[in-house]
Every structure is written in C-alpha cells, then in structure tokens.
Design a protein around this motif. Sequence first.
Motif, PDB file in Angstrom:
ATOM      1  N   LEU A   2      -0.441   0.172   7.699  1.00 16.72           N
ATOM      2  CA  LEU A   2      -2.247  -0.005   8.356  1.00 16.72           C
ATOM      3  C   LEU A   2      -2.893   0.850   8.114  1.00 16.72           C
ATOM      4  O   LEU A   2      -4.231   1.127   8.302  1.00 16.72           O
ATOM      5  CB  LEU A   2      -1.726  -0.699   9.910  1.00 16.72           C
ATOM      6  CG  LEU A   2      -0.563  -1.975  10.138  1.00 16.72           C
ATOM      7  CD1 LEU A   2       0.109  -1.539  11.359  1.00 16.72           C
ATOM      8  CD2 LEU A   2      -0.884  -2.661  10.055  1.00 16.72           C
ATOM      9  N   LYS A   3      -3.120   2.392   8.352  1.00 17.18           N
ATOM     10  CA  LYS A   3      -3.819   3.649   8.830  1.00 17.18           C
ATOM     11  C   LYS A   3      -4.768   3.687   7.484  1.00 17.18           C
ATOM     12  O   LYS A   3      -6.005   3.636   7.786  1.00 17.18           O
ATOM     13  CB  LYS A   3      -2.845   4.269   9.437  1.00 17.18           C
ATOM     14  CG  LYS A   3      -4.170   5.370  10.088  1.00 17.18           C
ATOM     15  CD  LYS A   3      -2.811   6.588  10.568  1.00 17.18           C
ATOM     16  CE  LYS A   3      -4.161   7.379  11.271  1.00 17.18           C
ATOM     17  NZ  LYS A   3      -4.704   7.298  12.547  1.00 17.18           N
ATOM     18  N   TYR A   7      -6.346  -0.481   9.304  1.00 20.32           N
ATOM     19  CA  TYR A   7      -6.731  -1.384  10.583  1.00 20.32           C
ATOM     20  C   TYR A   7      -6.513   0.079  11.519  1.00 20.32           C
ATOM     21  O   TYR A   7      -6.488   1.182  11.660  1.00 20.32           O
ATOM     22  CB  TYR A   7      -5.366  -2.340  10.131  1.00 20.32           C
ATOM     23  CG  TYR A   7      -5.253  -3.013   9.298  1.00 20.32           C
ATOM     24  CD1 TYR A   7      -5.707  -4.335   9.744  1.00 20.32           C
ATOM     25  CD2 TYR A   7      -4.973  -2.811   7.732  1.00 20.32           C
ATOM     26  CE1 TYR A   7      -5.677  -5.507   8.500  1.00 20.32           C
ATOM     27  CE2 TYR A   7      -5.361  -3.622   7.295  1.00 20.32           C
ATOM     28  CZ  TYR A   7      -5.716  -5.252   7.414  1.00 20.32           C
ATOM     29  OH  TYR A   7      -5.348  -6.094   6.582  1.00 20.32           O
ATOM     30  N   GLN A   8      -7.331  -0.895  13.059  1.00 18.14           N
ATOM     31  CA  GLN A   8      -6.713   0.066  14.206  1.00 18.14           C
ATOM     32  C   GLN A   8      -5.636  -0.779  15.060  1.00 18.14           C
ATOM     33  O   GLN A   8      -6.347  -1.904  15.317  1.00 18.14           O
ATOM     34  CB  GLN A   8      -7.815   0.269  14.789  1.00 18.14           C
ATOM     35  CG  GLN A   8      -8.977   1.813  13.884  1.00 18.14           C
ATOM     36  CD  GLN A   8     -10.528   1.266  15.030  1.00 18.14           C
ATOM     37  OE1 GLN A   8     -11.179   1.043  14.674  1.00 18.14           O
ATOM     38  NE2 GLN A   8     -10.779   3.291  15.230  1.00 18.14           N
ATOM     39  N   THR A   9      -5.122   0.075  15.702  1.00 18.27           N
ATOM     40  CA  THR A   9      -4.201  -0.891  16.775  1.00 18.27           C
ATOM     41  C   THR A   9      -5.197  -1.122  18.223  1.00 18.27           C
ATOM     42  O   THR A   9      -5.770  -0.161  18.319  1.00 18.27           O
ATOM     43  CB  THR A   9      -2.979  -0.175  16.737  1.00 18.27           C
ATOM     44  OG1 THR A   9      -3.901   1.381  17.527  1.00 18.27           O
ATOM     45  CG2 THR A   9      -2.586  -0.348  15.880  1.00 18.27           C
ATOM     46  N   VAL A  30      -5.623  -4.960  15.098  1.00 16.19           N
ATOM     47  CA  VAL A  30      -4.483  -5.467  14.345  1.00 16.19           C
ATOM     48  C   VAL A  30      -3.466  -5.000  15.874  1.00 16.19           C
ATOM     49  O   VAL A  30      -4.279  -3.906  16.346  1.00 16.19           O
ATOM     50  CB  VAL A  30      -3.011  -4.714  13.626  1.00 16.19           C
ATOM     51  CG1 VAL A  30      -3.028  -2.924  13.059  1.00 16.19           C
ATOM     52  CG2 VAL A  30      -1.939  -5.257  13.477  1.00 16.19           C
ATOM     53  N   VAL A  31      -2.185  -5.740  16.080  1.00 12.47           N
ATOM     54  CA  VAL A  31      -1.682  -6.271  17.346  1.00 12.47           C
ATOM     55  C   VAL A  31      -0.522  -5.482  17.522  1.00 12.47           C
ATOM     56  O   VAL A  31       0.165  -6.423  16.480  1.00 12.47           O
ATOM     57  CB  VAL A  31      -1.988  -7.071  18.605  1.00 12.47           C
ATOM     58  CG1 VAL A  31      -0.869  -7.026  19.783  1.00 12.47           C
ATOM     59  CG2 VAL A  31      -3.505  -7.003  19.198  1.00 12.47           C
ATOM     60  N   ILE A  32       0.310  -4.397  17.765  1.00 12.63           N
ATOM     61  CA  ILE A  32       1.645  -4.497  17.584  1.00 12.63           C
ATOM     62  C   ILE A  32       2.537  -4.987  19.075  1.00 12.63           C
ATOM     63  O   ILE A  32       1.786  -4.622  19.883  1.00 12.63           O
ATOM     64  CB  ILE A  32       2.030  -2.596  17.447  1.00 12.63           C
ATOM     65  CG1 ILE A  32       1.118  -2.587  16.026  1.00 12.63           C
ATOM     66  CG2 ILE A  32       3.645  -2.473  17.481  1.00 12.63           C
ATOM     67  CD1 ILE A  32       1.594  -0.732  15.591  1.00 12.63           C
ATOM     68  N   LEU A  49       3.723   6.694  17.662  1.00  5.89           N
ATOM     69  CA  LEU A  49       3.027   5.705  17.634  1.00  5.89           C
ATOM     70  C   LEU A  49       1.390   7.148  18.143  1.00  5.89           C
ATOM     71  O   LEU A  49       0.700   6.948  17.537  1.00  5.89           O
ATOM     72  CB  LEU A  49       2.661   5.297  18.949  1.00  5.89           C
ATOM     73  CG  LEU A  49       3.174   3.789  19.061  1.00  5.89           C
ATOM     74  CD1 LEU A  49       3.508   3.196  20.224  1.00  5.89           C
ATOM     75  CD2 LEU A  49       2.567   2.433  18.308  1.00  5.89           C
ATOM     76  N   MET A  54      -1.753   5.182  16.754  1.00  8.96           N
ATOM     77  CA  MET A  54      -1.658   3.962  17.329  1.00  8.96           C
ATOM     78  C   MET A  54      -1.608   3.433  18.512  1.00  8.96           C
ATOM     79  O   MET A  54      -0.930   4.414  19.381  1.00  8.96           O
ATOM     80  CB  MET A  54      -0.541   3.350  15.968  1.00  8.96           C
ATOM     81  CG  MET A  54      -1.329   3.268  15.007  1.00  8.96           C
ATOM     82  SD  MET A  54       0.231   2.310  13.713  1.00  8.96           S
ATOM     83  CE  MET A  54      -1.211   2.955  12.149  1.00  8.96           C
ATOM     84  N   LYS A  55      -1.569   2.145  18.996  1.00 11.74           N
ATOM     85  CA  LYS A  55      -1.145   1.707  20.457  1.00 11.74           C
ATOM     86  C   LYS A  55      -0.331   0.544  19.906  1.00 11.74           C
ATOM     87  O   LYS A  55       0.155  -0.066  18.728  1.00 11.74           O
ATOM     88  CB  LYS A  55      -2.387   1.401  21.100  1.00 11.74           C
ATOM     89  CG  LYS A  55      -3.526   2.058  20.839  1.00 11.74           C
ATOM     90  CD  LYS A  55      -4.726   1.472  22.105  1.00 11.74           C
ATOM     91  CE  LYS A  55      -5.944   2.357  22.366  1.00 11.74           C
ATOM     92  NZ  LYS A  55      -7.047   1.326  22.375  1.00 11.74           N
ATOM     93  N   ALA A  56       0.480   0.080  21.021  1.00  9.31           N
ATOM     94  CA  ALA A  56       1.334  -1.056  21.092  1.00  9.31           C
ATOM     95  C   ALA A  56       1.719  -1.523  22.375  1.00  9.31           C
ATOM     96  O   ALA A  56       1.122  -0.594  23.726  1.00  9.31           O
ATOM     97  CB  ALA A  56       3.057  -0.600  20.515  1.00  9.31           C
TER      98      ALA A  56
END
Length: 169
Positions: A2-3, A7-9, A30-32, A49, A54-56
Amino acid sequence: YLKEHGYQTVFVSQLSDYVLQGRPLPEKPVVITLDDGHLNALTAVLPILEELDMKATVSVVGCYTEKSIAENDPNPNYAYLTWQGIEALQNSGRVEIGNHTFQLHELSDRRGAEKKCNESTACYQALLREDLTRLQTSLTQQCGTTPRVFAYPYGFASPESLDVLKELG
C-alpha cells in the motif's frame, strides 16, 4: 504494498465525512479495519501502523472486553483488549475505535445485530439502542472516546437500525 503504491490510510469516520459532507480525502485512500477488539491489535498491529505511518479502525465488542478483564489472561494469540488497551490504541493517534455492539456479536436465534423477522421495529430498536448505548457509555467513561463508527457483527444489517445509529451519532 500500500505504502509503496501511494495509498494513504484513512479512518472509517474520514470516509464517512467524505460521503456525507464532501470533506476531501487523499488521492489514493484506503481503509484498514479490524473487528472484535483482539489484543493483537495493540501488540502486533499498532507497531506496524507506527512503522508504516498508517491508520486503522478497530471495532470492539464490549462483552469481550469485560470477559478479557475478568479472565486476566493477556495472551495476544486469543485475548481481547481491556479498557486500558483500547485507550492506548485511541491515544496512539493511529487507531480509531468503533462500536461492534456490547453483546450482540453472536449467532443464535438472532444473527448479530440483525432484526428478527418476527420482531417489531420498536422492540428491535429499543434492544439495539440499549446495547449500543451500553458500549458507547463504557468507552466514553473508561477510555475517553465515543465511537462514530459502527460495524455490524457478521455483516448482518437491518434497515431498521439506521435511525438508532443516527440518533447515537
């Protein structure tokens, strides 16, 4: 992957804000998501993360949290988050906490938070409101966070739930 591919979470609430209010999102969002509130969200996922920036969104089940506290068995292979663990995730800035019901995450005569076919809308909405409010209140009091995100257990959704979800924010 993703990175490396740009893509950005984003949090589920950010996606909701985009859909409902037109707030902008990154070019490749993108959503995690992680459901149920397993302890490994804190012990294994959070470090990843942080490392990857990243985020989730982690949606927790209230009765699983209470059971984990009562059992006091912090094995990350199967244990669930305690209130302290949920608070630590929220305070990390990397995790948004979602509501996944207090105790409707089961398959019995009811499929998750789905309305039963012989149940009145009023009875269903009262049951759902009570369950979701119980977790919302617990998360606010114990962890200082009030979820804006709801994940239907097993994906079983009912249109009759929408008024309750809107009412609870």
